[in-house]
Design a protein around this motif. Sequence first.
Motif, short mmCIF file in Angstrom:
data_model
loop_
_atom_site.label_atom_id
_atom_site.label_comp_id
_atom_site.label_asym_id
_atom_site.label_seq_id
_atom_site.Cartn_x
_atom_site.Cartn_y
_atom_site.Cartn_z
N PHE A 74 28.97 35.75 46.15
CA PHE A 74 29.89 36.12 47.23
C PHE A 74 29.64 37.55 47.66
O PHE A 74 29.11 38.35 46.90
CB PHE A 74 31.36 35.99 46.76
N ARG A 75 30.06 37.88 48.89
CA ARG A 75 29.94 39.24 49.42
C ARG A 75 31.21 40.06 49.22
O ARG A 75 31.18 41.27 49.34
CB ARG A 75 29.60 39.21 50.91
N THR A 76 32.35 39.38 48.98
CA THR A 76 33.61 40.10 48.79
C THR A 76 34.24 39.69 47.46
O THR A 76 34.05 38.57 46.97
CB THR A 76 34.62 39.81 49.92
N VAL A 77 35.01 40.62 46.91
CA VAL A 77 35.68 40.38 45.64
C VAL A 77 36.76 39.31 45.82
O VAL A 77 36.89 38.40 44.99
CB VAL A 77 36.29 41.69 45.10
N GLN A 78 37.51 39.37 46.93
CA GLN A 78 38.57 38.39 47.15
C GLN A 78 38.01 36.98 47.27
O GLN A 78 38.62 36.03 46.78
CB GLN A 78 39.40 38.75 48.39
N ALA A 79 36.85 36.81 47.89
CA ALA A 79 36.25 35.48 47.99
C ALA A 79 35.92 34.93 46.61
O ALA A 79 36.11 33.73 46.35
CB ALA A 79 34.99 35.54 48.86
N ALA A 80 35.47 35.79 45.72
CA ALA A 80 35.17 35.35 44.34
C ALA A 80 36.46 34.97 43.61
O ALA A 80 36.51 33.95 42.90
CB ALA A 80 34.44 36.45 43.58
N ILE A 81 37.51 35.75 43.78
CA ILE A 81 38.79 35.43 43.15
C ILE A 81 39.35 34.12 43.69
O ILE A 81 39.87 33.30 42.93
CB ILE A 81 39.79 36.60 43.36
N ASN A 82 39.20 33.91 44.99
CA ASN A 82 39.68 32.66 45.59
C ASN A 82 38.97 31.44 45.01
O ASN A 82 39.52 30.35 45.00
CB ASN A 82 39.51 32.69 47.11
N ARG A 83 37.77 31.63 44.51
CA ARG A 83 36.98 30.54 43.94
C ARG A 83 37.48 30.12 42.55
O ARG A 83 37.23 29.00 42.11
CB ARG A 83 35.51 30.97 43.87
N VAL A 84 38.18 31.01 41.86
CA VAL A 84 38.72 30.68 40.53
C VAL A 84 39.83 29.65 40.73
O VAL A 84 40.70 29.82 41.58
CB VAL A 84 39.28 31.96 39.84
N PRO A 85 39.80 28.57 39.96
CA PRO A 85 40.81 27.51 40.16
C PRO A 85 42.22 27.98 39.82
O PRO A 85 42.41 28.84 38.96
CB PRO A 85 40.36 26.39 39.21
#
Length: 181
Positions: A74-85
């Motif tokens: 991911f390019r953003t931290v929030q996008a990675a967090i959103n990926r966590v179930p």
Amino acid sequence: EVLGYRPDPTEGDVDDEDHLPRRPLEFDDRVFSSTLKDAKQKVSQFLRSRGLAAAAAANATKTIVVAKDGSGHFRTVQAAINRVPASNTKRVIIYIKKGVYSEKVTIPSGKDFITLKGESAALTYIQWSDTASTLDRNGQPLGTYGSASVAVEANNFIALDISFKVCTTYYYYYYYYSSSP
């Protein structure tokens, strides 16, 4: 004793200029990371020795990479967090490559066991520019709680080798009055 660090009772709670308790020099992020890794390996070995290979596999840590240049997941931290179930029960390490990430980050409740691991605390920043008086979409001030650059509402959160920054700009106007003709 915490993860191999035994505090010196004569040392006391020494504050520096930021009024936060001093962190022991012997206990740095590398020690913590290697201790956590060793503990997870021991748990996995124990589970495998008892014939619980599926449980050992479930104990495995997932790593998500964030990189501004696109070389990560991911390019953003929030996008990675959103990926966590939602209702997460396993440790997820979000490894953030060096850079300045200008974004407001929220880790909502239920997304537990997240670790934000930066490449270097001196070179990896998450920053945002809200203040308590910044207006929300309804025209109301955010307040102190709402102005956080990184807000963590989840349990079992860990941050390593990363800096969080509020970067606001205040403009001061000075008016000079001259008495000369």
